[in-house]
Design a protein around this motif. Structure first.
Motif, PDB file in Angstrom:
ATOM      1  N   ARG A  32       9.185  -4.955   1.805  1.00 29.08           N
ATOM      2  CA  ARG A  32       9.241  -4.543   0.403  1.00 29.08           C
ATOM      3  C   ARG A  32       8.021  -5.058  -0.353  1.00 29.08           C
ATOM      4  NH1 ARG A  32      14.619  -5.678  -2.920  1.00 29.08           N
ATOM      5  NH2 ARG A  32      15.318  -4.114  -1.412  1.00 29.08           N
ATOM      6  N   GLY A  33       7.423  -4.185  -1.122  1.00 29.22           N
ATOM      7  CA  GLY A  33       6.266  -4.577  -1.921  1.00 29.22           C
ATOM      8  C   GLY A  33       4.951  -4.390  -1.211  1.00 29.22           C
ATOM      9  N   SER A  34       4.941  -4.086   0.107  1.00 31.07           N
ATOM     10  CA  SER A  34       3.697  -3.909   0.843  1.00 31.07           C
ATOM     11  C   SER A  34       3.233  -2.456   0.756  1.00 31.07           C
ATOM     12  CB  SER A  34       3.878  -4.312   2.311  1.00 31.07           C
ATOM     13  OG  SER A  34       4.869  -3.501   2.909  1.00 31.07           O
ATOM     14  N   ILE A  35       1.964  -2.220   1.078  1.00 33.75           N
ATOM     15  CA  ILE A  35       1.368  -0.887   1.010  1.00 33.75           C
ATOM     16  C   ILE A  35       0.796  -0.548   2.377  1.00 33.75           C
ATOM     17  CG2 ILE A  35      -0.401   0.534  -0.076  1.00 33.75           C
ATOM     18  CD1 ILE A  35      -0.223  -1.267  -2.519  1.00 33.75           C
ATOM     19  N   THR A  63      -1.311  -2.509   6.793  1.00 29.57           N
ATOM     20  CA  THR A  63      -0.225  -2.882   5.887  1.00 29.57           C
ATOM     21  C   THR A  63      -0.654  -4.128   5.121  1.00 29.57           C
ATOM     22  OG1 THR A  63       1.412  -2.043   7.442  1.00 29.57           O
ATOM     23  CG2 THR A  63       2.208  -3.495   5.694  1.00 29.57           C
ATOM     24  N   PRO A  65      -0.328  -7.328   2.663  1.00 36.11           N
ATOM     25  CA  PRO A  65       0.733  -8.304   2.414  1.00 36.11           C
ATOM     26  C   PRO A  65       1.173  -8.280   0.957  1.00 36.11           C
ATOM     27  CG  PRO A  65      -1.377  -9.411   2.490  1.00 36.11           C
ATOM     28  CD  PRO A  65      -1.643  -7.979   2.842  1.00 36.11           C
ATOM     29  N   ALA A  66       2.430  -8.626   0.740  1.00 35.92           N
ATOM     30  CA  ALA A  66       2.951  -8.762  -0.625  1.00 35.92           C
ATOM     31  C   ALA A  66       3.062 -10.244  -0.947  1.00 35.92           C
ATOM     32  CB  ALA A  66       4.325  -8.104  -0.740  1.00 35.92           C
ATOM     33  N   GLY A  67       2.620 -10.610  -2.148  1.00 35.31           N
ATOM     34  CA  GLY A  67       2.742 -12.008  -2.570  1.00 35.31           C
ATOM     35  C   GLY A  67       1.697 -12.930  -1.983  1.00 35.31           C
ATOM     36  N   THR A 149      -8.494  -9.304  -7.058  1.00 33.25           N
ATOM     37  CA  THR A 149      -8.140  -8.060  -6.373  1.00 33.25           C
ATOM     38  C   THR A 149      -9.297  -7.639  -5.481  1.00 33.25           C
ATOM     39  OG1 THR A 149      -6.762  -7.393  -8.241  1.00 33.25           O
ATOM     40  CG2 THR A 149      -7.420  -5.674  -6.694  1.00 33.25           C
ATOM     41  N   SER A 181      -7.728   0.121   0.801  1.00 36.51           N
ATOM     42  CA  SER A 181      -6.441  -0.481   0.451  1.00 36.51           C
ATOM     43  C   SER A 181      -6.681  -1.588  -0.563  1.00 36.51           C
ATOM     44  CB  SER A 181      -5.760  -1.047   1.695  1.00 36.51           C
ATOM     45  OG  SER A 181      -5.615  -0.050   2.679  1.00 36.51           O
ATOM     46  N   THR A 184      -4.092  -7.782  -3.492  1.00 39.07           N
ATOM     47  CA  THR A 184      -3.999  -8.629  -4.681  1.00 39.07           C
ATOM     48  C   THR A 184      -3.633 -10.042  -4.264  1.00 39.07           C
ATOM     49  OG1 THR A 184      -3.287  -6.756  -6.032  1.00 39.07           O
ATOM     50  CG2 THR A 184      -2.884  -8.963  -6.918  1.00 39.07           C
TER      51      THR A 184
END
Length: 295
Positions: A32-35, A63, A65-67, A149, A181, A184
């Motif tokens: 969740r939250g990844s692109i 992919t 990472p989120a966070g 970013t 991609s 952040t």
């Protein structure tokens, strides 16, 4: 009987619906939250000791990472498959050493001190066959030191037993056409990612002007504690005109002797007179002893 049969069929259908899951539920989803970004990457591969080069095409999924935060290792997932067999990399005639691995890279731009991420995947090789790509996801790791970013693209892939000694090197040929991609990275201390630390304003340096004796003009001189000054009172007596002109100083509290040693009768005359009288008496005594009978 018909009603009971219909109820039985309905109950059986409901049970099957509960236990049978839809086909799409078996497909794994990204965290969740990844692109996830997919691109067709064109590579040109060079094999050590072989003049001929191979052009291949790989479908790469990245992919993000989120966070991600500063100071902590992050993971960018890499998964690649050949576009088709005609554009796949093949094992050279001389073969590849046992234990050859895939080294996948991603280029990172926009963050100071972070330029790439690297991952390793295990391979099983056979001479003359297609070099297989790892079926599992390759985790490319990097540790950002600055928040912000960045943009990420698929980069080179190499094959070999060591990172520093690749047997096959594949460089990207269509980097400008690849989708970027967004990565952040947040600050670990909770500061906004776009904030720039503001240095403290310099304090004015006070200017001290000194006087001729070296004391600052704005300083308050400290008065030293006063020490009692001894008081000496002197009495000056002027000698007479007939004297030798000396000045005699008598300390306060001393005896008032008047003229001191320069006044009164001369002592030398008294001493001389006494000496003559003593001498005359001695002579008279001596003469008297001689004039006596038996002297």
């Amino acid at each position: 009987m018909r009603i009971r049969s219909i109820l039985s069929v309905a109950a059986l259908a409901g049970s099957l619906t509960l236990f049978c899951q839809p086909a799409y539920a078996a497909v794994s989803e990204a965290p969740r939250g990844s692109i996830v970004v997919t691109d067709i990457v064109e590579y040109q591969c060079t094999t050590t000791g072989v003049a001929e080069k191979q052009d291949i095409k790989v479908k790469v999924e990245l992919t993000m990472p989120a966070g991600a935060t500063t100071g902590k290792q992050m993971i960018i997932d890499w998964h690649g498959t050949y576009l088709d067999d005609t554009t796949a990399l093949r094992v050279p005639t001389a073969g590849l050493a046992g234990g050859t691995k895939l080294y996948a890279y991603a280029s990172i731009s926009g963050l100071t001190g972070l330029t790439s991420a690297t991952g390793v995947g295990e391979l099983t090789l056979s001479a003359g066959q297609i070099v297989p790509l790892p079926s599992a996801v390759v985790s490319m790791r990097a540790t950002p030191s600055n928040a912000g970013t960045a943009t990420v693209r698929p980069a080179a892939i190499n094959f070999g037993t060591k990172t520093s000694e690749p047997s096959i090197q594949c460089k990207v040929q269509n980097a400008a056409a690849l989708t970027t991609s967004t990565l952040t990275v947040a600050s670990a201390d909770g500061q906004p990612t776009d904030s720039v630390p503001v240095p403290p304003s310099p304090q004015p340096t006070p200017t001290v002007t000194t006087t001729a004796d070296g004391q600052p003009t704005d300083s308050v001189p400290v008065t030293p504690r006063s020490q009692p000054t001894p008081t000496v009172t002197a009495t000056v007596t002027q000698a007479s005109a007939a004297g030798n002109g000396k000045v005699i100083k008598t300390p306060s509290g001393g005896a008032a002797t008047g003229g001191g040693g320069e006044s009164g009768p001369d002592g030398r005359a008294l001493i001389a007179t006494g000496f003559l009288l003593t001498l005359a008496a001695a002579i008279g005594l001596l003469l008297r002893r001689r004039s006596l009978p038996g002297g």
